[in-house]
Design an enzyme around this catalytic site. Structure first.
Site, short mmCIF file in Angstrom:
data_model
loop_
_atom_site.label_atom_id
_atom_site.label_comp_id
_atom_site.label_asym_id
_atom_site.label_seq_id
_atom_site.Cartn_x
_atom_site.Cartn_y
_atom_site.Cartn_z
N ARG A 46 0.86 -1.20 0.00
CA ARG A 46 0.00 0.00 0.00
C ARG A 46 0.88 1.24 0.00
O ARG A 46 0.62 2.23 -0.68
CB ARG A 46 -0.96 -0.02 1.21
CG ARG A 46 -1.71 1.30 1.38
CD ARG A 46 -2.98 1.20 2.22
NE ARG A 46 -2.88 0.34 3.37
CZ ARG A 46 -2.21 0.62 4.50
NH1 ARG A 46 -1.57 1.76 4.62
NH2 ARG A 46 -2.18 -0.25 5.50
N TYR A 98 -16.42 16.78 -15.95
CA TYR A 98 -16.88 15.39 -15.91
C TYR A 98 -17.96 15.23 -14.83
O TYR A 98 -17.78 15.72 -13.70
CB TYR A 98 -15.67 14.47 -15.65
CG TYR A 98 -16.08 13.05 -15.38
CD1 TYR A 98 -16.86 12.35 -16.30
CD2 TYR A 98 -15.71 12.41 -14.21
CE1 TYR A 98 -17.27 11.05 -16.05
CE2 TYR A 98 -16.10 11.10 -13.95
CZ TYR A 98 -16.89 10.43 -14.87
OH TYR A 98 -17.29 9.16 -14.61
N ASP A 170 -7.31 19.12 -14.49
CA ASP A 170 -7.58 17.75 -14.95
C ASP A 170 -7.10 17.69 -16.41
O ASP A 170 -7.68 18.32 -17.30
CB ASP A 170 -9.08 17.46 -14.84
CG ASP A 170 -9.42 16.02 -15.18
OD1 ASP A 170 -8.72 15.42 -16.01
OD2 ASP A 170 -10.40 15.49 -14.61
N LYS A 195 -8.04 6.57 -19.54
CA LYS A 195 -8.35 7.12 -20.87
C LYS A 195 -7.14 7.04 -21.80
O LYS A 195 -6.61 5.96 -22.03
CB LYS A 195 -8.89 8.54 -20.70
CG LYS A 195 -10.00 8.65 -19.63
CD LYS A 195 -11.25 7.89 -20.03
CE LYS A 195 -12.35 7.74 -19.04
NZ LYS A 195 -12.33 8.28 -17.73
#
Ligand SMILES: Cc1ncc(COP(=O)(O)O)c(C=O)c1O
Length: 381
Positions: A46, A98, A170, A195
């Site tokens: 982690r 978005y 973004d 993406k």
């Protein structure tokens, strides 16, 4: 290194044990310690994993940043950035963004006392009137999703410096191939790696990149504490996708231009939104801050009928009807009922996401097949 060389070489380390040319998938949750606290730099996956770290270094290099921090999805990356803030803080965000970003701001963080203001940022002067002593962050997407508006990163960066605000961009639609917001004054870049960066529609992942050591310490701490980390196999797949980022993006841009021109001249089409048009309101800013105009295009149909939009989006052969974007295959999407359904209709309509708006993610197929697909489908109307 220039972008194509970075895409292939940055961040990757060949192993000294085997000489493998690429970073292997370190499918391990923990690491051996020879005595308590004495280890080779990794304690628990982690906190850190060599495959993920290779990806994080690659991303930092591509964005001209210093620190890359990966998350299990783009939304987990956004979640982690907002967790830097405290109750009472205010964020000024673009109003065309978005739908999932809007949803996390309003449905989740608003309940924890963070206030969000949504405003069109095509004119940076719009922001000044919303800044007060509680304002801590500016949030911009450019090009915006789905209206392909362009926001002047450099001008917003100056406002952020003047008022001591954290400026987040973004960069999912543009990728560092087209635009490097940290060079233009942003403090944090966020990506849905799902993406263009991954590019093959086979992984969901997100990332944050920044230069500032204090900001990165906070973000690494949130990554480790909250634990929304990606696994090593997925990190490997994104690294593999990135190696062809420059080749894919070049073709997305070439195909995007041809499709945008085709749609602009088609009698059944009303408006076409693409920053490469000279008539786009912020075309000059796009030219200044981007190296090309990308393969994302939105358009509306004459008559603005929902039934027509549904017919077009479900009748294509090579443009698959699906959420997401940026993969090698072309996708078609109806934002009002899919990606942006989380935004109330009146809010959506205000920014242009009307019932007949259709968004294309133009892929890297042969352009003649894509144009013929569009031609045949539009003939059905
Ligand atoms: C611009 C933008 N940012 C963030 C996200 C969220 O990313 P993810 O789907 O990887 O969680 C998306 C997803 O579509 C997006 O389009």
């Amino acid at each position: 290194m220039k972008i194509g060389t970075k895409a292939i070489h940055a961040g990757e380390t060949s192993t000294t044990t085997t000489g493998s040319i690429k970073t292997p998938i370190y499918q391990t949750s923990t690491y051996v310690q020879s005595s308590p606290g004495d280890h080779e730099g990794y304690e628990y996956s982690r906190t850190g994993n060599p495959t993920r770290n290779a990806l994080e270094k690659t991303l930092a290099s591509l964005e001209n940043g210093k620190h890359g921090i990966c998350f299990a999805s783009g939304m987990a990356a956004i979640d982690s950035i907002i967790k830097i803030l405290s109750p009472g803080d205010e964020v000024i965000s673009t109003n065309d963004l978005y739908g999932g970003t809007y949803r996390i701001f309003i449905d989740i963080f608003d309940r924890f006392g963070i206030k969000f203001h949504f405003i069109g940022m095509e004119n940076p002067n719009n922001i000044a009137k919303l800044i007060n002593e509680n304002t801590k962050m500016i949030w911009a997407e450019t090009p915006t999703n789905p209206m392909l508006n362009i926001i002047d990163i450099h001008s917003l960066g100056k406002i952020a410096v003047k008022h001591n605000l954290i400026f987040v961009v973004d960069n999912t639609f543009a990728t560092p191939y087209l635009q490097r917001p940290l060079d233009l004054g942003a403090n944090i870049v966020i990506h849905s790696l799902t993406k263009y960066m991954g590019g093959h529609s086979d992984v969901v992942m997100g990332a944050v990149v920044c230069k500032d050591d204090i900001l990165s310490e906070k973000l690494y701490s949130i990554q480790n504490t909250c634990g929304a980390i990606p696994g090593p196999q997925d990190s490997f797949l994104i690294l593999r996708g990135i190696r062809t980022l420059h080749l894919r993006m070049q073709r997305h841009c070439e195909n995007g231009k041809i499709v945008a021109d085709f749609l602009k001249n088609h009698p059944k089409i009303d408006s076409v939104y693409w920053p490469g048009f000279k008539s786009h309101p912020n075309h000059e800013i796009a030219k200044r801050q981007m190296d090309d105009f990308g393969g994302m295009i939105s358009f509306t149909l004459k008559g603005n009928k929902l039934e027509d939009a549904k017919k077009v989006s479900s009748s294509m052969k090579f443009f698959t009807l699906a959420e997401s974007l940026g993969g090698v295959e072309s996708l078609i999407c109806h934002p009002a009922s899919m990606t942006h359904a989380a935004i109330p209709r009146e809010e959506r309509q205000k920014t242009g996401t009307v019932d007949s708006l259709i968004r294309l993610s133009v892929g890297v197929e042969d352009i003649d097949d894509l144009i013929s697909d569009l031609n045949k489908t539009l003939d059905l109307l």
